[in-house]
Design a protein around this motif. Structure first.
Motif, PDB file in Angstrom:
ATOM      1  N   GLN A 190      42.226  33.570  21.198  1.00  0.00           N
ATOM      2  CA  GLN A 190      42.412  34.736  22.116  1.00  0.00           C
ATOM      3  C   GLN A 190      42.576  34.141  23.419  1.00  0.00           C
ATOM      4  O   GLN A 190      41.936  33.138  23.730  1.00  0.00           O
ATOM      5  CB  GLN A 190      41.086  35.480  22.069  1.00  0.00           C
ATOM      6  CG  GLN A 190      40.929  36.819  23.220  1.00  0.00           C
ATOM      7  CD  GLN A 190      39.939  37.562  23.252  1.00  0.00           C
ATOM      8  OE1 GLN A 190      38.788  37.198  22.780  1.00  0.00           O
ATOM      9  NE2 GLN A 190      39.710  38.803  23.940  1.00  0.00           N
ATOM     10  N   LEU A 191      43.572  34.789  24.248  1.00  0.00           N
ATOM     11  CA  LEU A 191      43.954  34.149  25.503  1.00  0.00           C
ATOM     12  C   LEU A 191      43.292  35.330  26.645  1.00  0.00           C
ATOM     13  O   LEU A 191      43.683  36.236  26.448  1.00  0.00           O
ATOM     14  CB  LEU A 191      45.636  34.225  25.578  1.00  0.00           C
ATOM     15  CG  LEU A 191      46.042  33.230  24.632  1.00  0.00           C
ATOM     16  CD1 LEU A 191      47.692  33.152  24.519  1.00  0.00           C
ATOM     17  CD2 LEU A 191      45.573  31.868  24.816  1.00  0.00           C
ATOM     18  N   VAL A 192      42.662  34.435  27.475  1.00  0.00           N
ATOM     19  CA  VAL A 192      42.060  35.330  28.502  1.00  0.00           C
ATOM     20  C   VAL A 192      42.823  35.098  29.893  1.00  0.00           C
ATOM     21  O   VAL A 192      42.581  33.741  30.423  1.00  0.00           O
ATOM     22  CB  VAL A 192      40.514  35.485  28.454  1.00  0.00           C
ATOM     23  CG1 VAL A 192      39.813  36.406  29.714  1.00  0.00           C
ATOM     24  CG2 VAL A 192      40.056  35.895  27.351  1.00  0.00           C
ATOM     25  N   GLN A 193      43.327  36.230  30.589  1.00  0.00           N
ATOM     26  CA  GLN A 193      43.944  35.688  31.953  1.00  0.00           C
ATOM     27  C   GLN A 193      43.135  36.103  33.062  1.00  0.00           C
ATOM     28  O   GLN A 193      42.404  36.843  33.078  1.00  0.00           O
ATOM     29  CB  GLN A 193      45.436  36.337  31.920  1.00  0.00           C
ATOM     30  CG  GLN A 193      46.084  35.945  30.822  1.00  0.00           C
ATOM     31  CD  GLN A 193      47.493  36.773  30.960  1.00  0.00           C
ATOM     32  OE1 GLN A 193      48.398  37.113  30.032  1.00  0.00           O
ATOM     33  NE2 GLN A 193      48.191  36.697  32.258  1.00  0.00           N
ATOM     34  N   SER A 194      43.271  35.399  34.304  1.00  0.00           N
ATOM     35  CA  SER A 194      42.684  35.916  35.523  1.00  0.00           C
ATOM     36  C   SER A 194      43.241  37.184  35.840  1.00  0.00           C
ATOM     37  O   SER A 194      44.036  37.872  35.583  1.00  0.00           O
ATOM     38  CB  SER A 194      43.044  34.815  36.390  1.00  0.00           C
ATOM     39  OG  SER A 194      44.426  34.415  36.735  1.00  0.00           O
ATOM     40  N   GLY A 195      42.371  37.595  37.132  1.00  0.00           N
ATOM     41  CA  GLY A 195      42.449  38.953  37.454  1.00  0.00           C
ATOM     42  C   GLY A 195      43.764  39.257  38.235  1.00  0.00           C
ATOM     43  O   GLY A 195      44.340  38.436  38.728  1.00  0.00           O
ATOM     44  N   ALA A 196      43.793  40.416  38.655  1.00  0.00           N
ATOM     45  CA  ALA A 196      45.031  41.075  39.471  1.00  0.00           C
ATOM     46  C   ALA A 196      45.186  40.212  40.668  1.00  0.00           C
ATOM     47  O   ALA A 196      44.038  40.063  41.323  1.00  0.00           O
ATOM     48  CB  ALA A 196      44.949  42.366  39.785  1.00  0.00           C
ATOM     49  N   GLU A 197      46.115  40.097  41.396  1.00  0.00           N
ATOM     50  CA  GLU A 197      46.484  39.477  42.507  1.00  0.00           C
ATOM     51  C   GLU A 197      47.379  40.262  43.558  1.00  0.00           C
ATOM     52  O   GLU A 197      48.287  40.987  42.996  1.00  0.00           O
ATOM     53  CB  GLU A 197      47.120  38.053  42.335  1.00  0.00           C
ATOM     54  CG  GLU A 197      46.300  37.234  41.508  1.00  0.00           C
ATOM     55  CD  GLU A 197      45.428  36.156  42.342  1.00  0.00           C
ATOM     56  OE1 GLU A 197      44.941  35.379  41.749  1.00  0.00           O
ATOM     57  OE2 GLU A 197      45.701  36.315  43.601  1.00  0.00           O
ATOM     58  N   VAL A 198      47.137  40.266  44.750  1.00  0.00           N
ATOM     59  CA  VAL A 198      48.024  40.944  45.951  1.00  0.00           C
ATOM     60  C   VAL A 198      48.307  39.703  46.831  1.00  0.00           C
ATOM     61  O   VAL A 198      47.421  39.157  47.443  1.00  0.00           O
ATOM     62  CB  VAL A 198      47.399  41.875  46.671  1.00  0.00           C
ATOM     63  CG1 VAL A 198      48.280  42.568  47.646  1.00  0.00           C
ATOM     64  CG2 VAL A 198      46.995  43.241  45.542  1.00  0.00           C
TER      65      VAL A 198
END
Lengths: 107, 119
Positions: free
Chosen positions: B1-9
């Motif tokens: 499973q690949l888990v990505q970091s959160g949203a960015e502005v």
């Protein structure tokens, strides 16, 4: 870069229908062609690799065929969970490129 | 499973770095690619890395603006995109390539990270 096209861009179908989506490559790619399903807000899901090999866990109603420049994805009997957008992708050479997608929605 | 970091502005002209961690397994010897999807648009391959060797290749469109690195000890792959502009607003996915006959196909994907570029 290898250009990929798909047809139709969208289609409306009913549950139980047989659906065929076509993908064409701008040059011969042998059988280096993959198909994905994507639902809104989700990552794509691999359905078919190497033009006709069914990815583990994917229902057998999905099938792929073709070689060279012309490929098809067939859904033998459309189910409610199959309403989604479908993309082809060539893995013959980098940069890998995707078709523009075919949206399958409910008639 | 690949888990990505959160949203960015991010502001135009700045950089963003997105992470992709393999949980429950290793991607050390696999190709890991980055694919992006602008709002309402299709999928676009950006580049890839083999974490064990650090070897990379990129789409020419992103050459010089994207950096893909890996920390093999934590099974994490990073994608950094610089000189951001509004057209870079997109969901960025990491994806692992299959092996053997499935080479070049993406059989495992992260959940996606929305990067919004706005002043």
């Amino acid at each position: 870069d290898i250009q990929m096209t798909q047809s139709p861009a969208s289609l409306s179908a009913s549950e139980g229908d047989r659906v065929t989506i076509t993908c064409r490559a701008g040059q011969s790619i042998s059988t280096y062609l993959n198909w994905y399903q994507q639902k809104p807000g989700k990552a794509p899901k691999l359905l078919i690799y190497a033009a006709s090999s069914l990815q583990s866990g994917v229902p057998s109603r999905f099938s792929g065929s073709g070689s060279g420049t012309d490929f098809t994805l067939t859904i033998s009997s459309l189910q409610p969970e199959d309403f989604a957008t479908y993309y082809c992708q060539q893995s013959y050479s980098t940069p890998f490129t995707f078709g523009p997608g075919t949206k399958v929605d409910i008639k | 499973q690949l888990v990505q970091s959160g949203a960015e502005v991010k502001k135009p002209g700045s950089s963003v770095k997105v992470s992709c961690k393999a949980s429950g397994g290793s991607v050390s010897s696999d190709f890991v690619s980055w694919v992006r999807q602008a709002p309402g648009q299709g999928l676009e391959w950006m580049g890839r890395i083999v974490p064990m060797f650090g070897t990379t290749n990129f789409a020419q469109k992103f050459q010089g603006r994207v950096t893909i690195t890996a920390d093999d000890s934590t099974s994490t792959v990073y994608m950094e995109l610089s000189s951001l502009r509004s057209e870079d607003t997109a969901v960025y996915f990491c994806a692992r390539e299959g092996r053997s006959a499935a080479a070049g196909s993406f059989d495992s994907w992260g959940q996606g990270t929305l990067v919004t570029v706005s002043s």
